[in-house]
Design a protein around this motif. Structure first.
Motif, PDB file in Angstrom:
ATOM      1  N   SER A  94      35.490  50.818  35.782  1.00 53.83           N
ATOM      2  CA  SER A  94      34.988  49.511  36.538  1.00 53.83           C
ATOM      3  C   SER A  94      33.406  49.942  36.750  1.00 53.83           C
ATOM      4  O   SER A  94      33.369  51.052  37.317  1.00 53.83           O
TER       5      SER A  94
ATOM      6  N   CYS B  66      27.506  45.806  38.822  1.00 55.22           N
ATOM      7  CA  CYS B  66      26.120  45.618  38.375  1.00 55.22           C
ATOM      8  C   CYS B  66      25.612  44.808  39.677  1.00 55.22           C
ATOM      9  O   CYS B  66      26.193  43.759  39.699  1.00 55.22           O
TER      10      CYS B  66
ATOM     11  N   LEU C 114      22.009  40.163  35.045  1.00 58.82           N
ATOM     12  CA  LEU C 114      23.259  40.521  35.243  1.00 58.82           C
ATOM     13  C   LEU C 114      24.235  40.045  34.037  1.00 58.82           C
ATOM     14  O   LEU C 114      25.247  40.550  33.424  1.00 58.82           O
ATOM     15  N   GLN C 115      23.811  38.806  33.531  1.00 58.81           N
ATOM     16  CA  GLN C 115      24.628  38.425  32.234  1.00 58.81           C
ATOM     17  C   GLN C 115      24.120  39.163  31.275  1.00 58.81           C
ATOM     18  O   GLN C 115      25.300  39.595  30.278  1.00 58.81           O
TER      19      GLN C 115
ATOM     20  N   THR D 243      26.365  42.316  31.577  1.00 59.37           N
ATOM     21  CA  THR D 243      27.610  42.076  31.393  1.00 59.37           C
ATOM     22  C   THR D 243      28.085  42.084  29.828  1.00 59.37           C
ATOM     23  O   THR D 243      28.999  42.685  29.450  1.00 59.37           O
TER      24      THR D 243
ATOM     25  N   ILE E 110      30.781  44.680  28.588  1.00 60.18           N
ATOM     26  CA  ILE E 110      32.320  43.867  28.764  1.00 60.18           C
ATOM     27  C   ILE E 110      33.307  44.432  27.774  1.00 60.18           C
ATOM     28  O   ILE E 110      34.247  44.550  28.286  1.00 60.18           O
TER      29      ILE E 110
ATOM     30  N   HIS F 171      35.441  47.409  32.813  1.00 60.54           N
ATOM     31  CA  HIS F 171      35.835  46.090  33.871  1.00 60.54           C
ATOM     32  C   HIS F 171      34.536  45.769  34.515  1.00 60.54           C
ATOM     33  O   HIS F 171      34.002  46.754  35.423  1.00 60.54           O
ATOM     34  N   VAL F 172      33.610  44.742  34.155  1.00 64.49           N
ATOM     35  CA  VAL F 172      32.522  44.469  34.985  1.00 64.49           C
ATOM     36  C   VAL F 172      32.457  43.800  35.924  1.00 64.49           C
ATOM     37  O   VAL F 172      32.833  42.618  36.225  1.00 64.49           O
TER      38      VAL F 172
ATOM     39  N   THR G  69      30.129  42.032  39.019  1.00 64.18           N
ATOM     40  CA  THR G  69      28.673  41.506  39.337  1.00 64.18           C
ATOM     41  C   THR G  69      28.406  41.197  40.634  1.00 64.18           C
ATOM     42  O   THR G  69      29.182  40.560  41.166  1.00 64.18           O
TER      43      THR G  69
END
Ligand code: ATP
Ligand code: MG
Length: 364
Positions: free
Chosen positions: A3, A6, A14-15, A18, A22, A26-27, A29
């Motif tokens: 994991s 972020c 962040l997107q 991810t 991903i 396991h992200v 945020t």
């Protein structure tokens, strides 16, 4: 799946992170850097990716706070600039790596994987052999000395003395540490499966046989740890002897010879000389296994190790131990050795509530 947390106050960033991670991680945020510390302590991510430039909060400040957590996760710092002053400061505050824009997704993934794997192998040193007795000091020296050779090692010791731990430590300190560490418990494999487990099999070896590699082939380039070697049947002993001498295996139902290079580590809590007397173990196999013999004495013969071990097993709970409890632990003979001590401490810790752990909490 590892994991990764972020941290950035920009949602687009962040997107983007991810999306890049991903499929392998396991992200988690966090877009509110002020909440980062409680999130880390709650989720205990395997790594943190932290942006240096955040309008409301300085990434350096957060980085130094992360460093104060017990067992902090490794941090990969991201930055818009590769200013060397930033890099030096971030690494000085405990960041494990520093990546500046522009970077590709594959660079990000590569660097992230590296910090996670190196933090895990550091963890292993924490789980390494604990003890202050002369016996443990000798054991550590023996491991460090012999790990680098390719001679087979036979580990002897009563149940629960740490034979598994020593085998892993030998592999970890050896030049084969990047290779596989394959473990098979000879006593636990059903006799009908043992040959295919060890030698593997080719198509058509027997009805429904799925072709697969045996553990010798799987250990190629690394170490093979055969536990409870004293349980090996006479037929298996012959087969082992042949492989050790020849350096190659033939899969069941197969013709091809597969050459293999591995370091053999074996362990037993039995007295092999007694088994040889009883004609249950081949002396020629024993000579092959014991290039080097490492003996781990029972815990009752190295009582000086008990306090350090007890404190070590309490560490994850952050609990202290009272002198009366240490005295009680030291007065016992520990037939189940370190494993029994570990279980006793785990039980006692539950009875001790918030601690410190007292003599009355200890039940044998
Ligand atoms: N010196 C030590 N320092 C820290 N932990 C130890 C030490 N010795 C043993 N342990 C721990 O005690 C437990 C039992 O050790 P391990 O499984 O290596 O024993 P073993 O000799 O292989 O036992 P068995 O003969 O029953 O297979 C493990 O949880 C191991 O991590
Ligand atoms: Mg074991």
């Amino acid at each position: 799946m590892y994991s990764v947390l972020c941290i950035d106050d920009a949602d687009e960033q962040l997107q983007a992170l991810t999306l890049q991670l991903i499929d392998t991680y396991h992200v988690i945020t966090c877009n509110k850097p002020l909440h980062a510390i409680p999130i880390i302590t709650k989720y205990q991510p395997d790594a943190v990716i932290l942006d240096l430039q955040m309008p409301k909060r300085n990434g350096f400040e957060l980085l130094s706070e992360i460093g104060k957590i017990a067992n902090p996760p490794p941090v990969l710092m991201l930055s818009g600039h590769a200013d060397p002053i930033y890099v030096v400061r971030a690494l000085g505050l405990g960041a494990k790596d520093f990546l500046s824009k522009p970077y590709t997704a594959s660079m990000l993934r590569h660097r992230l994987k590296k910090i996670i794997l190196s933090s895990i192998s550091q963890d292993n040193t924490e789980f390494a052999l604990i003890g202050e007795s002369a016996a443990i000091q000798t054991l550590k020296t023996e491991i460090a000395t012999f790990a680098h050779s390719d001679l087979p090692i036979l580990i002897l010791g009563e149940s629960g003395t740490g034979k598994d731990l020593v085998a892993r430590e030998i592999h970890r300190q050896s030049s084969r540490s990047q290779g596989p560490f394959v473990v098979r418990n000879i006593g636990a494999i059903p006799s009908t499966l043992i040959e295919s487990e060890l030698f593997g099999c080719d198509e058509g070896a027997f009805t429904d046989a799925r072709p697969h590699k045996g553990c010798f082939e799987l250990a190629n380039g690394g170490s093979l740890f055969l536990d409870e070697i004293g349980e090996a049947s006479p037929a298996l002993q012959v087969a082992l002897l042949r492989i050790i001498e020849d350096g190659y295996v033939r899969r069941l139902g197969g013709q091809a010879l597969h050459e293999i290079s591995f370091r053999l580590i074996t362990a037993t809590n039995k007295n092999l000389d007694e088994l040889i007397e009883l004609k249950c173990f081949r002396s020629d196999l024993k000579y092959r296994l014991e290039g080097i013999t490492i003996y781990i004495p029972p815990l009752r013969d190295r009582k000086e190790d008990i306090p350090a071990l007890a404190k070590h097993f309490l560490k994850p709970y952050g609990m202290e131990i009272a002198d009366n409890a240490l005295a009680k632990l030291s007065s016992y003979l520990w037939p189940g050795n370190v494993r029994q001590l570990k279980m006793t401490i785990e039980r006692a810790h539950m009875l001790a509530g918030t601690g410190p752990l007292q003599a009355e909490h200890i039940r044998f």
